[in-house]
Each structure stands twice: as C-alpha cells, then as structure tokens.
Design a protein around this motif. Structure first.
Motif, mmCIF file in Angstrom:
data_model
loop_
_atom_site.group_PDB
_atom_site.id
_atom_site.type_symbol
_atom_site.label_atom_id
_atom_site.label_comp_id
_atom_site.label_asym_id
_atom_site.label_seq_id
_atom_site.Cartn_x
_atom_site.Cartn_y
_atom_site.Cartn_z
ATOM 1 N N PHE A 210 0.827 -1.194 0.000
ATOM 2 C CA PHE A 210 0.000 0.000 0.000
ATOM 3 C C PHE A 210 0.870 1.255 0.000
ATOM 4 O O PHE A 210 2.015 1.247 0.461
ATOM 5 N N PHE A 211 0.311 2.368 -0.492
ATOM 6 C CA PHE A 211 0.971 3.655 -0.351
ATOM 7 C C PHE A 211 1.124 3.967 1.138
ATOM 8 O O PHE A 211 0.362 3.486 1.972
ATOM 9 N N SER A 212 2.087 4.819 1.449
ATOM 10 C CA SER A 212 2.317 5.177 2.851
ATOM 11 C C SER A 212 1.242 6.120 3.373
ATOM 12 O O SER A 212 1.041 6.233 4.578
ATOM 13 N N TYR A 213 0.536 6.811 2.482
ATOM 14 C CA TYR A 213 -0.561 7.669 2.935
ATOM 15 C C TYR A 213 -1.889 6.986 2.664
ATOM 16 O O TYR A 213 -1.970 6.014 1.903
ATOM 17 N N VAL A 214 -2.934 7.505 3.290
ATOM 18 C CA VAL A 214 -4.260 6.873 3.208
ATOM 19 C C VAL A 214 -5.288 7.915 2.786
ATOM 20 O O VAL A 214 -5.061 9.119 2.866
ATOM 21 N N LEU A 215 -6.440 7.427 2.349
ATOM 22 C CA LEU A 215 -7.574 8.279 2.024
ATOM 23 C C LEU A 215 -8.459 8.349 3.266
ATOM 24 O O LEU A 215 -8.797 7.321 3.850
ATOM 25 N N VAL A 216 -8.837 9.539 3.669
ATOM 26 C CA VAL A 216 -9.445 9.760 4.981
ATOM 27 C C VAL A 216 -10.926 10.111 4.866
ATOM 28 O O VAL A 216 -11.313 10.965 4.063
ATOM 29 N N ALA A 217 -11.738 9.440 5.675
ATOM 30 C CA ALA A 217 -13.165 9.769 5.797
ATOM 31 C C ALA A 217 -13.515 9.812 7.280
ATOM 32 O O ALA A 217 -13.648 8.764 7.913
ATOM 33 N N ASP A 218 -13.633 10.998 7.817
ATOM 34 C CA ASP A 218 -14.004 11.171 9.222
ATOM 35 C C ASP A 218 -15.416 11.732 9.296
ATOM 36 O O ASP A 218 -15.684 12.826 8.773
ATOM 37 N N CYS A 219 -16.314 10.978 9.917
ATOM 38 C CA CYS A 219 -17.719 11.380 9.955
ATOM 39 C C CYS A 219 -18.315 11.190 11.338
ATOM 40 O O CYS A 219 -18.024 10.204 12.020
ATOM 41 N N LEU A 220 -19.163 12.125 11.715
ATOM 42 C CA LEU A 220 -20.005 11.948 12.892
ATOM 43 C C LEU A 220 -21.252 11.220 12.419
ATOM 44 O O LEU A 220 -21.969 11.714 11.539
ATOM 45 N N ARG A 221 -21.506 10.055 12.969
ATOM 46 C CA ARG A 221 -22.598 9.201 12.494
ATOM 47 C C ARG A 221 -23.700 9.092 13.538
ATOM 48 O O ARG A 221 -23.450 8.795 14.712
ATOM 49 N N TYR A 222 -24.929 9.309 13.089
ATOM 50 C CA TYR A 222 -26.122 9.023 13.875
ATOM 51 C C TYR A 222 -26.710 7.720 13.328
ATOM 52 O O TYR A 222 -26.848 7.577 12.099
ATOM 53 N N HIS B 229 -11.181 8.053 -4.164
ATOM 54 C CA HIS B 229 -10.297 7.612 -5.238
ATOM 55 C C HIS B 229 -10.334 8.604 -6.400
ATOM 56 O O HIS B 229 -9.302 8.881 -7.028
ATOM 57 N N ALA B 230 -11.512 9.158 -6.688
ATOM 58 C CA ALA B 230 -11.621 10.164 -7.740
ATOM 59 C C ALA B 230 -10.819 11.427 -7.385
ATOM 60 O O ALA B 230 -10.170 12.033 -8.250
ATOM 61 N N MET B 231 -10.830 11.791 -6.101
ATOM 62 C CA MET B 231 -10.032 12.946 -5.650
ATOM 63 C C MET B 231 -8.549 12.653 -5.815
ATOM 64 O O MET B 231 -7.776 13.503 -6.261
ATOM 65 N N TRP B 232 -8.141 11.442 -5.444
ATOM 66 C CA TRP B 232 -6.728 11.067 -5.583
ATOM 67 C C TRP B 232 -6.309 11.096 -7.057
ATOM 68 O O TRP B 232 -5.236 11.605 -7.400
ATOM 69 N N ASN B 233 -7.150 10.583 -7.934
ATOM 70 C CA ASN B 233 -6.848 10.592 -9.370
ATOM 71 C C ASN B 233 -6.718 12.031 -9.894
ATOM 72 O O ASN B 233 -5.862 12.326 -10.737
ATOM 73 N N ARG B 234 -7.567 12.895 -9.401
ATOM 74 C CA ARG B 234 -7.570 14.284 -9.883
ATOM 75 C C ARG B 234 -6.311 15.035 -9.481
ATOM 76 O O ARG B 234 -5.741 15.785 -10.278
ATOM 77 N N TYR B 235 -5.854 14.826 -8.249
ATOM 78 C CA TYR B 235 -4.772 15.666 -7.733
ATOM 79 C C TYR B 235 -3.404 14.990 -7.698
ATOM 80 O O TYR B 235 -2.368 15.677 -7.716
ATOM 81 N N TYR B 236 -3.359 13.640 -7.655
ATOM 82 C CA TYR B 236 -2.068 13.007 -7.382
ATOM 83 C C TYR B 236 -1.695 11.865 -8.323
ATOM 84 O O TYR B 236 -0.546 11.421 -8.302
ATOM 85 N N ALA B 237 -2.617 11.345 -9.108
ATOM 86 C CA ALA B 237 -2.284 10.202 -9.964
ATOM 87 C C ALA B 237 -1.305 10.611 -11.071
ATOM 88 O O ALA B 237 -1.318 11.736 -11.545
ATOM 89 N N LYS C 84 -4.795 14.025 1.365
ATOM 90 C CA LYS C 84 -3.721 14.967 1.669
ATOM 91 C C LYS C 84 -4.329 16.336 1.988
ATOM 92 O O LYS C 84 -5.139 16.455 2.899
ATOM 93 N N SER C 85 -3.996 17.381 1.212
ATOM 94 C CA SER C 85 -4.451 18.739 1.531
ATOM 95 C C SER C 85 -5.805 19.078 0.924
ATOM 96 O O SER C 85 -6.324 20.179 1.139
ATOM 97 N N HIS C 86 -6.401 18.155 0.195
ATOM 98 C CA HIS C 86 -7.677 18.412 -0.461
ATOM 99 C C HIS C 86 -8.808 17.712 0.291
ATOM 100 O O HIS C 86 -8.661 16.579 0.734
ATOM 101 N N SER C 87 -9.943 18.391 0.406
ATOM 102 C CA SER C 87 -11.067 17.801 1.137
ATOM 103 C C SER C 87 -12.391 18.279 0.562
ATOM 104 O O SER C 87 -12.452 19.283 -0.166
ATOM 105 N N LYS C 88 -13.448 17.548 0.892
ATOM 106 C CA LYS C 88 -14.801 17.931 0.512
ATOM 107 C C LYS C 88 -15.759 17.413 1.573
ATOM 108 O O LYS C 88 -15.468 16.420 2.251
#
Length: 214
Positions: free
Chosen positions: A125-137, A206-214, A160-164
């Motif tokens: 795996f790459f040394s960095y990860v794709l992050v999803a942090d959510c408050l879930r009800y 994955h789409a964000m990673w492709n857009r900014y880093y692939a 990395k530095s990009h988020s949505k």
C-alpha cells in the motif's frame, strides 16, 4: 453481504434536523446513537483494488478498530450489493501480507473472492491513506416483517491537503421483506429530498486522488 441504499443529504439540510424529524415517530426505532467514525481507506500502488471494485478500510468504531473489505461486481450506485468482511484490528495500517493472512484464515467463503484480488498486488500500500471522518447518527428501524439500519453521516473526505464535505443517509437491509425494504428507502428519499445517484466514500476519495495526485 451488504445491501444498502446510499443517498446524499442536500447541503442546505442540517443532519440533526433529519434525526429529529417527526417522520420517524411512525416507526419503532431504537434510540439514535452518535459516534465518531474515523476511517482510513488503503490505496495500492498498482491501483488493483479500485480496478476490481474492492475497498480496504480501517475504521475506529464503538467496538474498537475494524478492518473491513468490501467487494462489488461493478461500480456502485445508490443501491449497492457488496461482499463485506470485517476483522478486529488495531490502530496500525496493515500490510498487504497481513490482509492476505486474515482473509486466508477466514471461514467466510466470500473471503476467497477478495483474497484473489489481493494476490494480484505486487507492491504494498501507499504510505498515505484516504481519509473519511464522519459523525454518524444511527438507529435500528423495525417493523413486523422488516429490520433495517438507518445512518446519517456528517463529515469530511480528505486526500492529503484536499477535502470535501460528506453528508449522507444510508438505509441498510438486515432482514425481512425485500420489497418493503426498497419501498421504505424510496419513501425516506422522497420525504427528506435526498439526492441520487451517489457513489460510495472510497469511490469519491479515489476520484479525488486521481484528480490531484495520480
């Protein structure tokens, strides 16, 4: 196997307003619980996982860290039907070898299908990860002939530095009448004006990673 509807919550809608809506009074619900889900999706350098519609996720849940593998037959939309395999883990990001070892020792017959994909991966795996942090009800909704889990997420997807932002509502089938399940999900979508079609979190990351880093 996982069978669920995933909808986007309009950005103008407060997530808590969904949880507190009088609509739910017409159902038997367990009390809503609130938990922070900190998820890390792993990305292999050859992009084998994405090409074979496999997601490998490490997430901190109420029970502790859970390593999850999900596999579908193709791109997921609003309704997804996927293999789902969960294993207790720790806070460390697993290696490919550790993932293979878990799957090879699993008694679930679906594990072999996921292991077959991981065996194609030559580099770790790459040394960095794709992050999803959510408050879930979340709550369990039960009827005489149906049992589903309803979850509402408010959080952020980051590469990395990009988020949505991430605002989602999911209706997951647990047991009972499938026809009623589909009808209920459609009703919930209409009542709250939820948006479809949608993509799962890994696909969006994955789409964000492709857009900014692939």
């Amino acid at each position: 196997m996982e069978l669920e509807y995933k909808y986007y919550v309009p950005s103008t809608y407060e997530v808590e307003a969904i949880v507190d809506n009088p609509y739910w009074r017409g159902f038997h619900l367990t009390p809503w619980t609130k938990v922070l889900h900190m998820a890390r999706y792993l990305l292999d350098q050859e992009d084998i996982l994405s090409k074979h519609f496999v997601a490998c996720r490490l997430r901190l849940e109420k029970e502790g860290y859970i390593l999850c593998f999900k596999k579908s037959q193709g791109p997921n939309g609003t309704l997804s039907h996927r293999i789902e395999l969960n294993f207790p883990w720790n806070e460390t990001i697993p290696t490919i070898s550790e993932c293979k070892d878990l799957l090879s020792r699993s008694e679930d017959p679906d594990a072999a299908k996921v292991l077959q994909v991981l065996n194609l991966i030559k580099e770790d795996f790459f040394s960095y990860v794709l992050v999803a942090d959510c408050l879930r009800y979340e709550t369990l909704l039960e009827e005489e002939n149906l049992r589903v889990q309803v979850t509402v997420d408010r959080g952020e997807l980051s590469v990395k530095s990009h988020s949505k932002p991430c605002y989602e509502l999911e209706v997951e089938y647990l047991s009972g009448d499938l026809e009623r399940f589909h009808s209920l999900a459609s009703d919930i979508q209409e009542v709250f004006g939820l948006l479809a079609p949608t993509e799962n979190k890994f696909s969006r990351l994955h789409a964000m990673w492709n857009r900014y880093y692939a």
